[in-house]
Design a protein around this motif. Structure first.
Motif, short mmCIF file in Angstrom:
data_model
loop_
_atom_site.label_atom_id
_atom_site.label_comp_id
_atom_site.label_asym_id
_atom_site.label_seq_id
_atom_site.Cartn_x
_atom_site.Cartn_y
_atom_site.Cartn_z
N GLU A 21 0.83 -1.14 -0.22
CA GLU A 21 0.12 -0.07 0.02
C GLU A 21 0.95 1.10 -0.09
O GLU A 21 0.40 2.27 -0.76
CB GLU A 21 -0.97 0.14 1.13
N LEU A 22 1.75 1.23 0.72
CA LEU A 22 2.90 2.25 0.91
C LEU A 22 3.52 2.59 -0.39
O LEU A 22 3.60 3.78 -0.88
CB LEU A 22 3.94 2.28 2.20
N GLU A 23 3.82 1.51 -0.99
CA GLU A 23 4.58 1.80 -2.31
C GLU A 23 3.74 2.23 -3.41
O GLU A 23 3.99 3.00 -4.21
CB GLU A 23 4.91 0.14 -2.96
N ALA A 24 2.33 2.03 -3.46
CA ALA A 24 1.35 2.26 -4.23
C ALA A 24 1.17 3.73 -4.16
O ALA A 24 1.16 4.56 -4.96
CB ALA A 24 0.24 1.56 -4.16
N VAL A 25 0.85 4.18 -2.83
CA VAL A 25 0.86 5.74 -2.34
C VAL A 25 1.97 6.48 -2.73
O VAL A 25 1.94 7.54 -3.41
CB VAL A 25 0.55 5.79 -1.02
N THR A 26 3.44 6.01 -2.48
CA THR A 26 4.37 6.54 -2.87
C THR A 26 4.62 6.93 -4.45
O THR A 26 4.73 8.08 -4.72
CB THR A 26 5.62 6.00 -2.46
#
Length: 143
Positions: free
Chosen positions: A72-77
């Motif tokens: 999720e963090l990677e997608a948001v980043t």
């Protein structure tokens, strides 16, 4: 004397038998206690194995949750990076538009100044024309 020795042997045998019986009874009790402790320890080991398995399952669940959060963090980043690039492009466009607006303001100011100058010149020429027409009319009346 023989009776006494027999009596002593019987008493001695009885007391050895009693001691053996007492020792056997004591060993049996200690054996029972040892078996109970072994059973208790085995149960404690089983409980610990179950608890360890539960902890392993919880650990695996938390690792899975962390992996999901990382994704999720990677997608948001990535999304934020794309938005940052778009913001940079928009900022450049805004700066360019501000330059165009400033240029247009300057051009408008120059045109307004030119218009005032032409209006003044027109007013001066109109006055001269009016004077000329007046003079012509005066000359025409005089003739």
């Amino acid at each position: 004397l023989l009776d006494f020795l027999l009596f002593k042997a019987v008493v001695s045998t009885q007391s050895t038998g009693e001691r053996v019986k007492n020792m056997t009874k004591k060993l049996m009790e200690q054996g029972k206690e040892a078996n109970e402790r072994i059973t208790s320890l085995e149960q404690a080991m089983e409980d610990m194995k179950l608890k360890l398995e539960e902890e392993q399952n919880e650990k695996e669940r938390l690792v899975q949750l962390c992996d999901e959060k990382d994704q999720e963090l990677e997608a948001v980043t990535e999304e934020n990076e794309a938005e940052r690039k778009l913001i940079n492009i928009l900022e450049i466009e805004i700066e360019n538009n501000i330059r165009v607006i400033d240029s247009n303001k300057n051009e408008l100011h120059n045109l307004e100044q030119e218009k005032k100058h032409k209006e003044q010149k027109h007013a001066e020429l109109q006055k001269k024309l009016d004077v000329f027409i007046q003079e012509c009319m005066e000359m025409s009346e005089a003739c």
